[in-house]
Design a protein around this motif. Structure first.
Motif, short mmCIF file in Angstrom:
data_model
loop_
_atom_site.label_atom_id
_atom_site.label_comp_id
_atom_site.label_asym_id
_atom_site.label_seq_id
_atom_site.Cartn_x
_atom_site.Cartn_y
_atom_site.Cartn_z
N TYR A 96 -61.97 18.57 -30.22
CA TYR A 96 -61.66 19.17 -31.05
C TYR A 96 -61.09 20.81 -31.11
N GLN B 19 -59.64 22.38 -29.45
CA GLN B 19 -58.01 22.52 -28.89
C GLN B 19 -57.27 22.10 -29.59
N GLN B 20 -57.86 20.75 -30.20
CA GLN B 20 -57.43 19.59 -31.26
C GLN B 20 -56.94 20.40 -32.44
N LEU B 21 -58.31 21.35 -32.40
CA LEU B 21 -57.76 21.87 -34.24
C LEU B 21 -56.48 23.29 -33.71
N PHE C 53 -54.53 23.51 -31.34
CA PHE C 53 -52.72 22.98 -30.94
C PHE C 53 -52.41 22.82 -32.88
N ILE C 54 -52.89 21.79 -33.69
CA ILE C 54 -52.70 22.13 -35.14
C ILE C 54 -52.39 22.85 -35.70
N PHE D 269 -49.03 24.25 -34.27
CA PHE D 269 -47.61 23.72 -35.24
C PHE D 269 -48.00 24.09 -36.78
N TYR E 291 -48.97 29.81 -27.66
CA TYR E 291 -48.65 28.33 -27.04
C TYR E 291 -49.15 28.05 -25.45
N THR F 277 -50.19 18.64 -39.17
CA THR F 277 -52.03 18.06 -39.21
C THR F 277 -51.28 16.29 -38.44
N THR G 252 -49.75 15.69 -35.24
CA THR G 252 -50.19 16.29 -33.45
C THR G 252 -50.74 15.13 -34.14
N MET G 253 -51.84 14.98 -34.81
CA MET G 253 -53.78 13.04 -34.37
C MET G 253 -52.25 12.34 -34.09
N ASN H 280 -52.76 17.58 -24.47
CA ASN H 280 -53.87 16.62 -25.14
C ASN H 280 -54.85 16.12 -24.43
N ASN I 197 -57.20 16.96 -22.32
CA ASN I 197 -58.36 17.45 -22.73
C ASN I 197 -59.34 16.58 -23.28
#
Lengths: 292, 330, 385, 259
Positions: free
Chosen positions: B38, B40-42, B44-45, B48, B234, B274, B277-278, C90, C93
C-alpha cells in the motif's frame, strides 16, 4: 554505389507507398472536416485483419473480400462518427484528440480480442518474383501500392473537383456555416467524410498486409508515420499525401543507408517538427492563415 | 469592498484547511499503513499526481496540449540516473541538474513548438516525445539502451534511509504537497489569470497585453520541471529505468489522467492519477478486455464530461440545484 | 463563497473515493502456497507472456490435481505487465506484500525483470525470470534465478557452427529493443573468440515493415553470413526482404523466432535459415533415447490436452521455472530462504529447455545442451549435422 | 522620418497604411489622425477594411507598408501586447471574453500590463505582490462599477447576457488604463435602450480623458456621438470630417447606396 542507392530508393518507395496510402486517409478527413483522427492507423489494422478473415479463413475470392473489407471498415467509421464524434458536447481540439486516441486504444483492444496477439501472414497478391532493375530489386506488391495510390488520388481529385457531392464536401470544409446556409447538410457530409477516410484506411490495410503482416498493434506506428507523411505533403492535399509518403519513405531509407539504422524512427518525427516549424502547410499545401 | 475582502479571507482560510487536512491524511496514511504494497502504491500515485498536476498547469489552465510529456519525465529520470550511475554523484547533487536539464530542453523545444495550436501542437509535442524516446533507446553508453539503466542508488538524507516504504511515501507526497501549494498560488495570481485567459481566447489575451508566447513558454518549462522531479523520484524509487517507462503510451496516460480527473483543477489531477494508477489492478479481472475498457472509458468521459470527472460532477450537481431552486422563485 | 463550498465538497469527495480505492480489501487463504506470475501477456512481448502464463497455470493445476506439495495446495496469482516496467514493479510489489507469494515466476522480458529485481532482493523472495538477458544473473543476486537460455549460449552456438564452416566475416542486424540489444552485445563481444569479424552492425525497429535498406548496407560489406537477432514479426520481414534482394549469403536467426509461427508468417522465404533452438521445437524428430525426450513429450502432450495448442520454447521457460519451484518447495513449509537454498541445490534436472545445474555461483544453470542448431527446410525444422 | 506631429494634440497618426491578403489589398494607403480627447468614428460599407485597420493599429497583423505613430512613437515596431502598454486598448466585434472566468477575473486580467508580479513573485507571494493583488481586485471592482456591473462580479463571464458581456469587455479594456480605446461595433446586437446607455458610457469614458476610436454601423449613434468621422471604402479612405461634412459628401452617399 549506384546499385545501393537504387536499392535504398526502392526500399524507400515500398515504405513510402505504405505511408502515402495511410496519409491519404488523414488528408481526406481533414480536407472535409478539419479533424485529425488519431485512430486512423487502427482502421488500417482493421482492414488488414478483416482481410485475413474474409480471404484466408472464409476463402472468399480476393476482389470480393477486398470490397467487403472496405465496406465493413467504412461502416465502422460511420458508427465511430455517430457514437463518438457527433455526440461530443464540446468539440475542442483537445477533447477530440483524446477521444480519437481513446478510440485507437479501444480498437486495438478489439483487434486483440478478435484476432489474437500473433502476427498473421498474408500471401502476396501476385505470385511474381521481385523485379530487377540495374541490380536492385523491387517487390511487385510495392509497385501495385504506388499505382493504386496514384489512381486513388486521381479519382478523389476528380470526385472533389467535378462531382456535386465532392464539391459540397469541400465547401463544408471551407465554411460550415455558409455551406449549411446553401442547404448542404454538414452532418451528412461529415459522416461521408468519415466513411471515406476509414474506407481508405481499409484499402491501405488490405494492400500493405502482404508486406507488413497483420497484427492488432500494427496500426499505431503506421498511423503516426502516415500522419507525418500527410503533414509533409500538406495536410488536406491529396497529391501531397502521395508525395509526402514517398518522400518520408525515401528519407528513412537513405537515413538508414547513410546515417544510422537506430535513428530511423526519429527521422519521420524530425521531419514532422521541421515542417511544423518552417512551413506548416506542407510542401503542396495552400498558404492559408486561418488554421494557425 | 469590505465584504469582498472578508470573502477572500474566508476562502483562503478554507483552502488552507483543505491543504492542512490533506497533509494530515498523508502523514497518517504513512504512519498507519504498515503494508509495503500500500505504501508503494500510494507512492506511485504521488509520482503520477506530480506529473498530472504539472501537465494540468499546461493543459487545464493554459489550454496547451502536450502528447509528449513523458519525455520530460524521462529526462529527469535519465539525467539523475546517468549522473549517479556513471559519475557516482550523490542524488542530491544530480537533482538540480535533472530539473535544469528538463527546463532547458523544454525552453528550447517549447519556443518553436508552442507557436502551434490545436492538433498541430499535439503532433509537435508527440514528435518531440518520439524523438526523445529514440534517444533514450539508442544512446546506450549513457542511458543503458533498450535494456535500461541498472544500479541507481536509493535516497538517504543525513543518515536517514529514505527508501523505506513509509519514508519514501512522505518524500514523494511532500513534493506533491509543495507542488500543489505552488500551483495554487500561481493559478490565483496575475500570472495564472493570464494563463487561463490564454486558454479561453488567445486573441483577447494578447489584446489586453498578455505576452502569450512568453506565458505559454513559462508554463511549459514549469510543467517540464515538475515532470523531471517526478522522474527523479521514480528513478530513485525503482532504482532502474528503461525507455519503456517513458514512451508515447505513458504520455497518453498522463493526458488521460488530467482530462479524466478534470482540467483546470488541482484536485482533479489527484483524482485522475489515482484512478488511472489503480485502473490496471481493477481491470486485471477483465484481462484481455482491459484495453477495450480503458479506451472506452477515455472516450466516454470525453464525450459526456469533457471537463473531466470533478468538474462534470460539480456541473451536474449545480444544475440540479438550480433546477430545484427555480420553481421556488416563481 | 459558493465556489469555496463546492471546492471543499469536491475535496472531501475526492479524499473519500481515494481512500476507498487504496484500501480495497484483498482476500488471502491459509495453508495454500501462493506463487506469483508476472508476464507480458499483452503488448509487444505477448508472444512470450501468453504461453508462459498458460504453461505456469497448467503446472499449478497438475500439482494440485496430484495433491499439492506436502499437502499444501498451490495457487497461481498471475498479472500482466503489458511489457511496462512500472507495472511490473507495481505487480511484483503486490505479489510480495499483498498476495504474499512464496516465489515469483517471470517477468517475460529483460527490462521488466531488471525493474523488479531490487524488490525481490529486498524482500528476500525467490524470483525465477523467464527473460533472456544475461544481466539478470550476472552479477549473481542471491534470490534471482532464470530459466531461459541466455544470449551467451545462443551466440556461442551459432558462432561455433560458423567457425566450423570456416566463416570469417559476419553482418549483424538486431531489433532495437531489450532482446536485440543484449543479443547485439554478445554478438560483438564473442566474435573475436571464434575468429569472426563483424563487418556490418545495423538495427531495425520492432514494427518496421521494410528492411531492404539495412540488408543492402550489409550486402555492401560482403559478409559470409548475416545474423538477425529479433522476435516476430521483424525477422520474417528480414527473411522476405532477403529473398527479394536475392542475397547470396546464408541467414542466421536467434532463438527468438523459434516457434512454428515464424515459418507460418515468413512462408517460403525462411527456407535455409539457420538458428539455435531448444529441443522443444524438434521434439518429434529426436531419437527416443535423447535425454530430454521424455520431458519434452510430456510437456507437449499436456499442453495440447489443456489448451489444444502447439507449444513454443517460450512457454517452456515458465514450465521449467514452475517445475523447479515444485522441487524446491518440498519440505520448506513455505520458508523462502529454504526455497532459495533448494533451488541452488538442484543438479541435473532435465527440463524442457535443457538440463539445469544450479549452484551458488550459477543461477541460470543451463548447459550446452540447451541449444541445437536447426535449419528450416521444406517448411519444417531440421537438426543440423 | 517625419516629426512626431504637425499637431501637438495628435494621439494616433496613421500614414499610408497598407496590407494585403493573398493579393487582395484589404487596406490601401490610408492616412488619418486621431486627436487627443476626441471620439472619432470609422465607418464604411461591409468589407471596407475597418476591422483590418483596427487589427493593424493593435498589431494583430504587421503593416505591409506605411507608419503608425502613437504619441509620437513608432507603434508599428511593437508587438500587439506591447501596444497595450503603450496605451492602446480594444474590444472585439464578436466580444471575446474569457468565458470560463468570472467577470471580476476578466477585468483583473485587463490590468496585466499595469502590474508586475511574475512567475516567481506569484509563488513567493511577498507582501509586495499581496498588495498588488489587492489593488488589482480593488481597481477591477472600480471599473465594474463604472460600467454598472459590480453586482455580477462573481458570475461566469460566459453566462452573462450579451449586452452585459459587451460592458465587461469595455471594463476589461479600460482596466489597462489606455489613452486610446478602440471599440469594434460596440452597439451591434444591442437594443435601442442599451444603445442609448452605451452612448452615455462612451461620453463618460471620454470625460475620463480616454480617446475613443470606434467602428460602428449604427449611424444615428455615430453621428450623434462622434467629433470626427473617417469613411473607408474598399480599403481606401473615401472621406474625412465632422459628421455633418461627411453626411453631405456625395462620394460617401454613392458608396453606401452603391453597395
Amino acid at each position: 554505389m549506384m546499385q545501393e542507392l537504387l536499392q535504398y530508393l526502392f526500399g524507400g518507395i515500398t515504405n513510402g507507398a505504405i505511408y502515402a496510402v495511410i496519409a491519404l486517409g488523414f488528408s481526406t478527413l481533414y480536407s472535409a472536416t478539419d479533424l485529425i483522427n488519431f485512430a486512423q492507423g487502427e482502421f488500417v489494422m482493421l482492414g488488414a485483419l478483416l482481410l485475413v478473415t474474409l480471404w484466408l479463413n472464409l476463402g472468399l475470392p480476393l476482389p470480393l473480400a477486398f470490397v467487403l473489407v472496405v465496406l465493413a471498415v467504412g461502416l465502422a467509421g460511420i458508427i465511430f462518427e455517430r457514437l463518438a464524434i457527433r455526440t461530443v458536447s464540446k468539440p475542442d481540439p483537445i477533447v477530440l484528440v483524446i477521444i480519437t486516441v481513446g478510440a485507437s486504444i479501444f480498437l486495438r483492444g478489439l483487434g486483440m480480442v478478435g484476432w489474437g496477439r500473433d502476427p498473421l501472414a498474408i500471401p502476396s497478391f501476385f505470385k511474381l518474383d521481385s523485379i530487377e532493375i540495374a541490380g536492385a530489386y523491387l517487390l511487385p506488391q510495392s509497385l501495385f501500392i504506388v499505382i493504386t495510390v496514384t489512381i486513388l488520388v486521381a479519382a478523389l481529385t476528380f470526385f472533389y473537383k467535378k462531382t456535386l457531392t465532392g464539391k459540397a464536401m469541400s465547401a463544408c470544409a471551407i465554411n460550415k456555416k455558409a455551406a449549411s446556409l446553401l442547404g448542404i447538410g454538414t452532418e451528412r457530409m461529415t459522416l461521408m467524410a468519415f466513411a471515406l477516410a476509414t474506407g481508405l484506411g481499409a484499402v491501405a490495410g488490405v494492400m500493405i498486409a502482404p508486406i507488413t503482416m497483420a497484427t492488432y498493434d500494427m496500426g499505431s506506428m503506421l498511423g503516426l508515420k502516415g500522419f507525418c507523411a500527410a503533414m509533409l505533403g500538406g495536410l488536406g492535399s491529396l497529391w501531397g499525401a502521395l508525395i509526402g509518403g514517398l518522400l518520408l519513405g525515401i528519407a528513412e531509407a537513405l537515413g538508414v543507408g547513410f546515417v544510422s539504422s537506430g535513428l530511423k524512427d526519429a527521422i519521420a518525427f524530425l521531419l514532422l517538427l521541421l515542417i511544423l516549424y518552417i512551413r506548416p502547410t506542407g510542401i503542396l499545401g495552400a498558404k492559408s492563415s486561418h488554421r494557425f | 469592498m469590505n465584504e469582498n475582502w472578508f470573502d477572500a479571507m474566508k476562502q483562503s482560510w478554507k483552502k488552507g484547511l483543505a491543504f492542512f487536512v490533506f497533509a494530515g491524511v498523508i502523514f497518517f496514511a504513512g504512519l498507519f499503513l504498515d503494508n509495503y504494497f500500500y505504501q508503494q502504491q500510494l507512492t506511485f500515485i504521488g509520482i503520477f499526481t506530480l506529473l498530472a498536476v504539472g501537465l494540468n498547469m499546461l493543459m487545464g489552465y493554459a489550454g496547451q496540449i502536450s502528447l509528449g510529456h513523458a519525455a520530460f519525465y524521462g529526462i529527469g529520470a535519465y539525467t539523475t540516473g546517468a549522473l549517479t550511475v556513471h559519475l557516482g554523484w550523490s542524488p542530491w547533487a544530480s537533482l538540480p541538474c535533472a530539473l535544469a536539464a528538463s527546463g532547458i530542453i523544454a525552453y528550447i523545444v517549447g519556443k518553436p513548438t508552442l507557436k502551434l495550436s490545436g492538433y498541430y501542437l499535439g503532433m509537435g509535442t508527440l514528435g518531440f516525445g518520439m524523438i526523445m524516446h529514440v534517444l533514450f533507446r539508442e544512446w546506450g553508453s549513457i542511458t543503458g539502451g533498450p535494456n535500461g539503466l541498472v544500479g541507481i542508488p536509493s535516497l538517504s538524507l543525513w543518515g536517514i534511509d529514505l527508501s523505506t516504504g513509509r519514508n519514501y511515501l512522505w518524500v514523494v507526497w511532500g513534493c506533491v504537497l509543495i507542488t500543489f501549494f505552488i500551483c495554487d498560488r500561481l493559478v490565483n495570481s496575475r500570472v495564472g489569470r493570464a494563463l487561463r485567459a490564454i486558454h479561453f481566447s488567445e486573441q483577447a489575451a494578447s489584446a489586453v497585453g498578455v505576452d502569450t508566447a512568453k506565458a505559454k513558454l513559462q508554463v511549459f518549462v514549469f510543467s517540464a520541471i515538475i515532470a523531471a522531479l517526478a522522474g527523479f523520484l521514480y528513478a530513485h524509487l525503482v532504482m532502474f529505468i528503461s525507455p519503456g517507462s517513458f514512451n508515447f503510451l505513458v504520455s497518453v496516460k498522463l493526458v488521460a489522467m488530467v482530462v479524466i480527473g478534470g482540467m483546470a483543477s488541482i484536485w482533479g489531477a489527484l483524482l485522475g492519477s489515482t484512478l488511472l494508477t489503480m485502473l490496471p489492478e481493477w481491470l486485471h479481472a477483465f484481462s484481455d478486455y482491459e484495453m477495450v475498457i480503458y479506451g472506452g472509458i477515455l472516450m466516454g468521459v470525453m464525450i459526456f464530461l469533457p471537463q473531466g470527472l470533478t468538474r462534470g460532477v460539480l456541473d451536474i450537481y449545480e444544475k440540479f440545484r438550480i433546477e430545484r431552486k427555480q420553481p421556488a422563485k416563481d | 463563497m459558493k465556489a469555496g463550498k463546492m471546492k471543499t465538497l469536491a475535496t472531501l469527495a475526492v479524499c473519500i473515493v481515494l481512500a476507498g480505492l487504496v484500501f480495497a480489501p484483498g482476500a488471502f487463504a491459509k495453508d495454500t502456497y501462493k506463487i506469483g506470475g508476472i508476464f507480458s501477456v499483452t503488448g509487444g512481448a505477448s508472444f512470450l507472456g501468453a504461453p508462459e502464463k498458460m504453461s505456469m497455470q497448467m503446472v499449478v493445476d497438475q500439482i494440485n490435481a496430484a495433491g499439492g506439495i506436502d499437502g499444501h495446495m498451490l495457487e497461481a496469482v498471475i498479472y500482466d505487465t503489458k511489457g511496462d516496467p512500472t507495472e511490473a514493479v507495481n505487480f511484483a510489489n503486490k505479489l510480495i506484500n499483498k498476495d504474499r507469494v512464496l516465489a515469483i515466476v517471470g517477468p517475460s522480458t529483460t527490462p521488466t525483470t531488471m525493474a523488479v529485481i531490487p524488490l525481490c532482493v529486498r524482500a528476500r523472495l525467490p524470483l525465477i525470470s523467464c527473460a533472456a538477458g544475461n544481466g539478470i544473473v550476472n552479477p549473481i543476486q542471491p534470490y534471482v534465478f532464470k530459466t531461459a537460455q541466455s544470449d551467451i549460449q545462443a551466440v556461442a552456438t551459432i558462432y561455433a557452427y560458423m567457425k566450423e564452416q570456416g566463416m570469417k566475416k559476419i553482418a549483424i542486424l538486431c531489433v532495437d529493443n531489450g532482446f536485440g540489444a543484449s543479443g547485439a552485445v554478445q554478438l560483438r563481444e564473442q566474435a573475436a573468440k571464434f575468429g569472426l569479424e563483424v563487418v556490418s552492425d545495423e538495427s531495425y525497429g520492432g514494427k518496421d515493415t521494410d528492411m531492404t535498406a539495412q540488408l543492402t548496407k550489409a550486402r555492401k560489406a560482403a559478409p559470409d553470413a548475416l545474423v538477425c537477432w529479433g522476435t516476430n514479426p521483424g525477422p520474417a520481414v528480414v527473411a522476405k526482404n532477403a529473398q527479394q534482394l536475392k542475397l547470396d549469403f546464408p541467414l542466421f536467426m536467434s532463438h527468438g523466432v523459434a516457434s512454428p509461427k515464424f515459418i507460418d508468417i515468413a512462408g517460403d522465404a525462411c527456407e535455409g535459415i539457420m538458428l539455435p533452438t531448444g529441443a522443444v521445437l524438434i521434439a518429434d524428430t529426436l531419437a527416443a533415447d535423447y535425454h530430454q525426450k521424455a520431458a519434452l513429450d510430456k510437456y507437449i502432450s499436456d499442453y495440447k490436452n489443456a489448451y489444444n495448442a502447439g507449444v513454443s520454447g517460450f512457454g517452456g521457460y515458465a514450465y521449467d521455472a514452475m517445475k523447479i519451484l515444485e522441487i524446491a518447495l518440498k519440505g520448506t513449509n513455505g520458508d523462502k530462504a529454504k526455497i532459495r537454498d533448494n533451488i541452488e541445490a538442484i543438479q541435473g534436472y532435465i527440463g524442457v529447455t535443457g538440463t539445469f545445474n544450479f549452484s551458488p555461483t550459477e543461477h541460470n544453470g543451463l548447459g550446452a545442451d540447451s541449444f541445437l542448431m536447426v535449419e528450416i527446410a521444406d517448411g519444417t525444422w531440421k537438426v543440423m549435422k | 522620418m517625419k516629426n512626431s506631429g504637425s499637431n501637438e494634440n495628435s494621439l494616433l497618426r496613421i500614414e499610408n497604411a497598407s496590407i494585403s491578403f493573398g493579393g487582395v489589398k484589404a487596406v490601401r494607403d490610408v492616412s488619418f489622425e486621431v486627436q487627443k480627447g476626441a471620439i472619432q468614428a470609422l465607418i464604411g460599407p461591409n468589407g471596407a477594411g475597418k476591422t483590418t485597420l483596427f487589427n493593424l493599429i493593435t498589431g494583430v497583423f504587421p503593416l505591409d507598408s506605411g507608419h503608425i505613430y502613437f504619441q509620437g512613437q513608432d507603434a508599428a515596431k511593437r508587438k500587439n501586447f506591447q501596444r497595450v502598454s503603450m496605451g492602446i486598448a480594444r474590444t472585439f466585434q464578436n466580444v471575446e471574453l474569457f468565458t470560463g472566468m468570472t467577470v471580476l477575473e476578466n477585468v483583473m486580467v485587463g490590468q496585466h500590463v499595469r502590474t508586475k508580479t511574475g512567475f516567481l513573485g506569484a509563488i513567493a507571494r511577498l507582501p509586495k505582490s499581496r498588495r498588488e493583488e489587492a489593488e488589482i481586485r480593488e481597481k477591477a471592482m472600480h471599473w465594474l462599477k463604472f460600467v454598472g456591473l459590480d453586482h455580477a462580479a462573481d458570475s461566469r463571464a460566459g453566462d452573462l447576457a450579451f449586452g452585459w458581456q459587451r460592458s465587461v469587455e469595455i471594463a476589461r479594456a479600460l482596466a489597462s488604463e489606455p489613452q486610446l480605446l478602440l471599440l469594434d461595433e460596440p452597439a451591434a446586437g444591442l437594443n435601442a435602450n442599451e444603445t442609448g446607455q452605451l452612448g452615455d458610457l462612451m461620453r463618460q469614458i471620454r470625460d475620463l480623458g480616454v480617446t475613443l476610436l470606434l467602428v460602428e454601423h449604427d449611424m444615428s449613434l455615430t453621428m450623434e456621438i462622434s467629433d470626427r468621422i473617417v469613411v473607408l471604402d474598399q480599403g481606401a479612405k473615401l472621406s474625412e470630417g465632422a459628421p455633418r461634412e461627411v453626411q453631405a459628401d456625395e462620394k460617401v452617399i454613392a458608396a453606401y447606396l452603391g453597395t
